[in-house]
Design a protein around this motif. Structure first.
Motif, PDB file in Angstrom:
ATOM      1  N   GLY A  15      -5.611  -5.282   0.693  1.00  0.00           N
ATOM      2  CA  GLY A  15      -6.696  -5.109   1.660  1.00  0.00           C
ATOM      3  C   GLY A  15      -6.199  -4.975   3.078  1.00  0.00           C
ATOM      4  N   ALA A  16      -4.974  -5.426   3.341  1.00  0.00           N
ATOM      5  CA  ALA A  16      -4.402  -5.303   4.686  1.00  0.00           C
ATOM      6  C   ALA A  16      -3.965  -3.874   4.986  1.00  0.00           C
ATOM      7  N   GLY A  17      -3.813  -3.067   3.943  1.00  0.00           N
ATOM      8  CA  GLY A  17      -3.385  -1.683   4.122  1.00  0.00           C
ATOM      9  C   GLY A  17      -3.042  -1.084   2.776  1.00  0.00           C
ATOM     10  N   LEU A  18      -3.461   0.123   2.531  1.00  0.00           N
ATOM     11  CA  LEU A  18      -3.241   0.740   1.227  1.00  0.00           C
ATOM     12  C   LEU A  18      -1.866   1.414   1.194  1.00  0.00           C
ATOM     13  N   VAL A 105      -0.790  -6.480  -8.867  1.00  0.00           N
ATOM     14  CA  VAL A 105      -2.047  -5.915  -9.344  1.00  0.00           C
ATOM     15  C   VAL A 105      -1.989  -4.388  -9.341  1.00  0.00           C
ATOM     16  N   LEU A 106      -1.345  -3.787  -8.360  1.00  0.00           N
ATOM     17  CA  LEU A 106      -1.200  -2.328  -8.316  1.00  0.00           C
ATOM     18  C   LEU A 106      -0.234  -1.856  -9.386  1.00  0.00           C
ATOM     19  N   LEU A 107       0.864  -2.564  -9.540  1.00  0.00           N
ATOM     20  CA  LEU A 107       1.850  -2.201 -10.563  1.00  0.00           C
ATOM     21  C   LEU A 107       1.206  -2.168 -11.940  1.00  0.00           C
ATOM     22  N   ASP A 108       0.463  -3.213 -12.279  1.00  0.00           N
ATOM     23  CA  ASP A 108      -0.160  -3.272 -13.597  1.00  0.00           C
ATOM     24  C   ASP A 108      -1.282  -2.244 -13.754  1.00  0.00           C
ATOM     25  N   GLY A 161      -8.062   3.433  -3.808  1.00  0.00           N
ATOM     26  CA  GLY A 161      -7.652   4.018  -2.535  1.00  0.00           C
ATOM     27  C   GLY A 161      -6.155   4.135  -2.407  1.00  0.00           C
ATOM     28  N   CYS A 162      -5.437   3.130  -2.883  1.00  0.00           N
ATOM     29  CA  CYS A 162      -3.982   3.157  -2.811  1.00  0.00           C
ATOM     30  C   CYS A 162      -3.418   4.271  -3.701  1.00  0.00           C
ATOM     31  N   CYS A 163      -3.970   4.405  -4.891  1.00  0.00           N
ATOM     32  CA  CYS A 163      -3.540   5.490  -5.788  1.00  0.00           C
ATOM     33  C   CYS A 163      -3.818   6.860  -5.166  1.00  0.00           C
ATOM     34  N   GLN A 167      -1.253   9.980  -3.980  1.00  0.00           N
ATOM     35  CA  GLN A 167      -1.567  11.229  -4.681  1.00  0.00           C
ATOM     36  C   GLN A 167      -1.608  11.099  -6.201  1.00  0.00           C
ATOM     37  N   LEU A 168      -1.877   9.897  -6.693  1.00  0.00           N
ATOM     38  CA  LEU A 168      -2.079   9.715  -8.122  1.00  0.00           C
ATOM     39  C   LEU A 168      -3.516  10.025  -8.519  1.00  0.00           C
TER      40      LEU A 168
END
Length: 263
Positions: A15-18, A105-108, A161-163, A167-168
């Protein structure tokens, strides 16, 4: 890297930055070896490179995003010269690796749900898919304490948003985002293989490391990727069945960085 057999808990730190690809590139241009978080913040604040970002927001980006991703694992020193010469796509892949390692959490989410959807011939990932993923993780005790429904929704949006930043997935405020699978770049494979090696991993552990799954690669795919690198003389790979032995041609990450810059 996380010690063996220790599973980090999920946090809301995304949440601090994607993805912050452009912001990270600018911060790397300002970074110097041995710089502290506070020193980098002052340098960034005085640089004039972030005119649209408030001082408080800039401090948060550096302390909560840049530092845990690139300073604590001490990789900014390698990424700085690379960021100056590689393509946006290559840089994005390198940043994805360290962002995912800093945010379990992003990795999984990517290594399981994202690629499972792709393998199942799904074209999109929905807001509901992301919500269900986080909800199930909370139910399984993967967070320090149970998250409220609003927190689950926020983290689900952070993941999507991070994905998109890397560009995923497609961008836009939509309930379903199109899957855009990436092909790992040779510079990414070279960097990752040697970084894992210099982190102390044995050859077979390296080949089976979960981080390769960010790019949809299973151990067999990784071996083939390493054999492609071998064609450039960057390493030598011998494999029989599930056993892999690698002869490493470079003695430091600095040598690897120089090869990436020159290639």
């Amino acid at each position: 890297m996380t010690p063996d057999n220790v599973e980090p808990l999920y946090t809301t730190q995304l949440g601090a930055g994607l993805g912050l690809v452009e912001e990270t590139r600018l911060l790397l241009s300002l970074y110097h070896p041995e710089m502290t978080t506070t020193q980098l913040y002052q340098e960034a604040l005085n640089s004039g490179l972030f005119p649209m970002i408030s001082a408080r927001r800039l401090r948060n980006i550096i302390a909560e995003c840049f530092s845990p991703r690139y300073l604590r694992p001490n990789v900014a020193i390698y990424l700085k010269p690379v960021a100056e010469v590689v393509s946006w796509q290559s840089l994005s892949q390198l940043l994805l690796i360290h962002t995912a390692l800093a945010n379990k959490v992003l990795l999984d989410f990517i290594t399981s749900l994202y690629w499972e959807k792709y393998s199942g011939n799904y074209d999109t990932i929905s807001t509901e898919d992301a919500y269900d993923f986080v909800y199930q993780a909370v139910a399984e005790g993967k967070t320090q304490k149970p998250w409220s429904d609003s927190t689950i929704k926020r983290v689900a949006s952070y993941l999507l948003g991070c994905c998109a930043d890397y560009q995923l997935l497609s961008t836009g405020r939509v309930s379903k985002r199109t899957i855009q699978p990436v092909r790992i770049q040779s510079t990414t494979s070279l960097y990752l293989a040697y970084w894992l090696h210099f982190s102390g991993l044995g050859d077979n552990t390296l080949v089976n490391h979960n981080i390769w799954k960010l790019f949809g690669l299973d151990p067999l795919d990784v071996r083939e990727e390493l054999k492609t690198l071998a064609k450039n003389g960057w390493l030598i790979v011998q494999s029989a069945g599930e056993v892999t032995r690698i002869s490493w041609q470079f003695q430091s990450m600095e040598e690897v960085v120089n090869v990436i810059i020159e290639s």
